[in-house]
Design an enzyme around this catalytic site. Sequence first.
Site, PDB file in Angstrom:
ATOM      1  N   ARG A 152      21.025 -45.496  24.282  1.00 38.23           N
ATOM      2  CA  ARG A 152      22.231 -44.659  24.360  1.00 38.23           C
ATOM      3  C   ARG A 152      23.468 -45.488  24.705  1.00 38.23           C
ATOM      4  NH1 ARG A 152      19.651 -39.240  26.976  1.00 38.23           N
ATOM      5  NH2 ARG A 152      19.162 -38.301  24.964  1.00 38.23           N
TER       6      ARG A 152
ATOM      7  N   LYS B 100       7.207 -24.607  18.367  1.00 38.99           N
ATOM      8  CA  LYS B 100       7.377 -23.155  18.461  1.00 38.99           C
ATOM      9  C   LYS B 100       8.280 -22.560  17.395  1.00 38.99           C
ATOM     10  CE  LYS B 100       6.121 -22.716  23.216  1.00 38.99           C
ATOM     11  NZ  LYS B 100       6.692 -23.346  24.421  1.00 38.99           N
TER      12      LYS B 100
ATOM     13  N   GLY C 264      14.587 -34.652  19.099  1.00 39.17           N
ATOM     14  CA  GLY C 264      14.087 -35.770  19.884  1.00 39.17           C
ATOM     15  C   GLY C 264      12.731 -36.266  19.425  1.00 39.17           C
TER      16      GLY C 264
ATOM     17  N   GLY D  38      19.154 -31.090  21.335  1.00 40.24           N
ATOM     18  CA  GLY D  38      19.639 -29.713  21.468  1.00 40.24           C
ATOM     19  C   GLY D  38      20.913 -29.485  20.671  1.00 40.24           C
TER      20      GLY D  38
HETATM   21  P1  ADP Z   1      11.902 -31.981  17.918  1.00 45.24           P
HETATM   22  O1  ADP Z   1      12.056 -32.566  19.305  1.00 45.24           O
HETATM   23  O2  ADP Z   1      11.867 -33.035  16.857  1.00 45.24           O
HETATM   24  O3  ADP Z   1      12.929 -30.911  17.649  1.00 45.24           O
HETATM   25  P2  ADP Z   1       9.948 -30.059  18.806  1.00 45.24           P
HETATM   26  O4  ADP Z   1      10.312 -30.360  20.223  1.00 45.24           O
HETATM   27  O5  ADP Z   1      10.333 -28.767  18.252  1.00 45.24           O
HETATM   28  O6  ADP Z   1      10.483 -31.254  17.862  1.00 45.24           O
HETATM   29  O7  ADP Z   1       8.367 -30.141  18.622  1.00 45.24           O
HETATM   30  C1  ADP Z   1       7.633 -31.283  18.954  1.00 45.24           C
HETATM   31  C2  ADP Z   1       6.265 -30.919  19.498  1.00 45.24           C
HETATM   32  O8  ADP Z   1       5.567 -30.076  18.618  1.00 45.24           O
HETATM   33  C3  ADP Z   1       5.432 -32.143  19.679  1.00 45.24           C
HETATM   34  O9  ADP Z   1       5.179 -32.323  21.060  1.00 45.24           O
HETATM   35  C4  ADP Z   1       4.149 -31.836  18.916  1.00 45.24           C
HETATM   36  O10 ADP Z   1       2.977 -32.236  19.581  1.00 45.24           O
HETATM   37  C5  ADP Z   1       4.200 -30.329  18.794  1.00 45.24           C
HETATM   38  N1  ADP Z   1       3.401 -29.845  17.669  1.00 45.24           N
HETATM   39  C6  ADP Z   1       3.531 -30.190  16.372  1.00 45.24           C
HETATM   40  N2  ADP Z   1       2.587 -29.598  15.621  1.00 45.24           N
HETATM   41  C7  ADP Z   1       1.815 -28.851  16.456  1.00 45.24           C
HETATM   42  C8  ADP Z   1       0.675 -28.011  16.264  1.00 45.24           C
HETATM   43  N3  ADP Z   1       0.131 -27.829  15.061  1.00 45.24           N
HETATM   44  N4  ADP Z   1       0.152 -27.412  17.363  1.00 45.24           N
HETATM   45  C9  ADP Z   1       0.719 -27.605  18.580  1.00 45.24           C
HETATM   46  N5  ADP Z   1       1.786 -28.381  18.812  1.00 45.24           N
HETATM   47  C10 ADP Z   1       2.340 -29.003  17.764  1.00 45.24           C
HETATM   48 MG    MG Z   2      11.415 -31.839  21.269  1.00 45.70          MG
END
Ligand code: ADP
Ligand code: MG
Length: 397
Positions: A38, A200, A353, A376
């Site tokens: 960063r 989610k 992230g 975010g």
């Molecule tokens: P980002 O930070 O890129 O926006 P998210 O925080 O929304 O991504 O999601 C990342 C998390 O989703 C990871 O910790 C990953 O392990 C989880 N994840 C991905 N696929 C699955 C799955 N099929 N079941 C449970 N968790 C999952």
């Molecule tokens: Mg995340």
Amino acid sequence: MYNKMSLRDVKLQGERVFCRVDFNVPLDDRGGIGDDSRITAALKTIRYITDQGGRLILASHLGRPKGKPDPKYSLAPVAAHLSRLLGREVRMAPDCVGPEVSKMVNTLRDGDVLLLENVRFHAEEEKNDHIFSRQLANLADIYVNDAFGAAHRAHASTEGVAHMLNPAVAGFLMEDEIRYLGKALTEPARPFVSILGGAKAKDKIPVIHNLLKKVDALLIGGGMAYTFLKAKGIEVGRSLVQEDQIDLARSLMKEAETLRVKFLLPEDHVVAPALESVTEFRVCGNGDFPPSWMGLDIGPATARRYSAVVGDAATVVWNGPMGVFENDTFAKGTLAIANALAESKAVTIIGGGDSMAAVKQAGLEGRMTHISTGGGASLEFLEGKKLPGIQALNDKF
Ligand code: ADP
Ligand code: MG
């Protein structure tokens, strides 16, 4: 929101420049800096301001110090580190407001750098307090925001002070974020494809809702896919499903149909009895999902199909991993998508992230057009929300 003045549009020579950066770096247990990306990301803006003869006042938050001074969250180690990176002195202020700080600012000569102490040592920062914003504004002539990662928060140093200084402009990091994310949302090269994953459904449904009106295809993976598959009546075993989002998921798929947006869900999966499983796993199709197992990654057929769509795209926005990529057994789908983006001639934009971590883990960060620095903030940007830290900057022309 997408046409803001930048550093290049203002005269900096001899001016006191208040620059909000994101120095919220991870610290190790000995008070050293864990990962300085960063800080290095802000160097371009910092060097430009000092080279132009600006008197630079840097401000940032670090951690969550609960509105009062806490030496654990002091930015002093960052000042020392930045000084080494720049090869010049970076003075550290004992606070971010007050007579002592004003005195230090008054002694700045053209090209000097002062780092203010953590703005969150004052509860007024997160309250976007008017008087506190005024105190910050009184230190400077020009406002620069290079902290995209904090732009979705209306705090004193990200928003309040921006209204009190003129000009208020975007730093180079911020400018890149606005350019790439903004262009994707307003005038993308087509076909425009978005890949959404992550845990989610609830977190990503607002993004889907906004992108549906803009994209040619949406490819869904990760844990959130199972809420959509369930909404279509497909067996998903014990996979992550958000029951309260199923109706919404169904209506989004209807909307996609109406808008003629290609809406792809995984056709095969890597399934296992539990999240921790490393030895017991297999690939299954949508018709033969083992009822007591869970889906933890997209399967190879899905990865091939999604990669082919990416290969034909002109713009790709990717947010959220395709599986539990933290575990090597379930990282293949995510890596396949990362590779497809790296190989693609499209403008490729990564937000989030964990998606960023996955791209770095694959060593492919240099092959993406743009990796957003704000998790975010980039999500809210893709949701179509107006980010207060960007809104408050001066419009171009
Ligand atoms: P980002 O930070 O890129 O926006 P998210 O925080 O929304 O991504 O999601 C990342 C998390 O989703 C990871 O910790 C990953 O392990 C989880 N994840 C991905 N696929 C699955 C799955 N099929 N079941 C449970 N968790 C999952
Ligand atoms: Mg995340």
